[in-house]
Scaffold this motif. Structure first.
Motif, short mmCIF file in Angstrom:
data_model
loop_
_atom_site.label_atom_id
_atom_site.label_comp_id
_atom_site.label_asym_id
_atom_site.label_seq_id
_atom_site.Cartn_x
_atom_site.Cartn_y
_atom_site.Cartn_z
N VAL A 1 0.98 -1.08 -0.12
CA VAL A 1 0.08 -0.29 -0.17
C VAL A 1 1.10 1.43 -0.16
O VAL A 1 0.73 2.75 -0.95
CB VAL A 1 -0.86 -0.39 1.24
N ALA B 1 2.54 1.42 -3.59
CA ALA B 1 1.37 2.50 -4.44
C ALA B 1 1.17 3.27 -3.94
O ALA B 1 0.93 4.62 -5.29
CB ALA B 1 0.56 1.24 -4.47
N VAL B 2 0.98 4.04 -3.38
CA VAL B 2 0.28 5.66 -2.17
C VAL B 2 1.75 6.50 -3.06
O VAL B 2 1.29 7.69 -3.70
CB VAL B 2 0.12 5.66 -0.79
N ALA C 1 1.82 6.75 -6.75
CA ALA C 1 0.91 7.28 -7.75
C ALA C 1 1.00 9.19 -7.25
O ALA C 1 1.02 10.26 -8.26
CB ALA C 1 -0.27 7.26 -6.51
N VAL D 1 0.95 3.39 -12.03
CA VAL D 1 -0.10 2.52 -11.53
C VAL D 1 -0.89 1.08 -12.39
O VAL D 1 -1.70 2.26 -13.29
CB VAL D 1 -0.57 3.14 -9.55
N TRP E 1 -6.43 -0.02 -11.90
CA TRP E 1 -7.86 -0.77 -10.87
C TRP E 1 -7.23 0.69 -8.85
O TRP E 1 -8.32 0.00 -8.32
CB TRP E 1 -8.01 -2.11 -10.27
N TRP E 2 -6.36 0.67 -9.72
CA TRP E 2 -6.10 0.92 -7.81
C TRP E 2 -6.88 2.92 -7.58
O TRP E 2 -6.64 3.27 -8.60
CB TRP E 2 -4.31 1.49 -8.09
N TRP F 1 -6.52 5.54 -6.80
CA TRP F 1 -5.76 6.81 -6.59
C TRP F 1 -4.67 6.94 -7.53
O TRP F 1 -3.42 6.27 -7.30
CB TRP F 1 -4.70 6.96 -5.06
N GLY F 2 -5.09 7.61 -9.02
CA GLY F 2 -4.02 7.38 -9.73
C GLY F 2 -3.08 8.62 -9.81
O GLY F 2 -2.44 8.43 -10.87
#
Length: 192
Positions: free
Chosen positions: A20, A23-24, A27, A33, A36-37, A39-40
């Motif tokens: 997580v 990925a954050v 972004a 990313v 489906w994530w 926060w793009g």
């Protein structure tokens, strides 16, 4: 078992936080990313107002949230209490005759018991852990027996020699023991 649970929980929490957080961070830096994530882009907020109040008007929302949070609190408290409980006895109180008493390291008594138990006929390996209170200790003994060993003789030798010597040397009235016996794995003998 507790060691396994600790490693599993810490591993899962670490993996989730790593994925997580990565990925954050991706972004936020404007990197690509997955589609489906949620926060793009770097201007997306983690929780929008619409997501925060989405289920508030549903009848099932509050009971489910309270049940999930209560379960989480109970599991967390169980884990915390399991961490605080000592698995082994650190010291044994020995009556020295002067009214004060002396302290005997639990590990020393465990190693002596293990050595005497491993010296018994038919015992391949022994493991001992002291449990209970320092004024009234108990022992958990695990014996690995050789293929030719007789369990009754090994148990009698443990009780008559090793545990009796430990009781006498530590000045204990009793030293209750829980003994687990296992057989050493071995291949079948060939007959010619």
């Amino acid at each position: 078992m507790l060691r396994t649970v600790n490693r599993l929980v810490l591993g899962l929490v670490g993996l989730v936080l790593f994925v997580v957080g990565g990925a954050v961070l991706a972004a936020g830096l404007g990197l690509a990313v997955p589609s489906w994530w949620p926060w793009g882009t770097r201007h997306d907020v983690l929780l929008s107002r619409a997501r925060r109040v989405r289920w508030h008007d549903q009848d099932w929302w509050w009971p489910v949230m309270i049940a999930v949070l209560a379960l989480l609190v109970v599991l967390t408290l169980w884990w915390l209490l399991a961490q605080l409980r000592r698995a082994r006895l650190a010291e044994v109180l020995v009556d020295s005759g002067d009214g004060e008493g002396a302290l005997l390291r639990g590990k020393a008594l465990e190693s002596v018991l293990e050595g005497e138990a491993e010296g018994l006929e038919g015992v391949a390996r022994a493991r001992v852990a002291l449990v209970g209170r320092r004024s009234a200790p108990g022992a958990r003994v695990s014996l690995l027996l050789e293929p030719h060993a007789r369990p009754a003789e090994a148990l009698g030798g443990l009780e008559g020699e090793a545990l009796e010597h430990a009781r006498g040397s530590a000045g204990l009235e009793s030293l209750p023991a829980e003994v687990r016996l296992r057989g050493l794995k071995h291949g079948a003998r060939r007959v010619s």
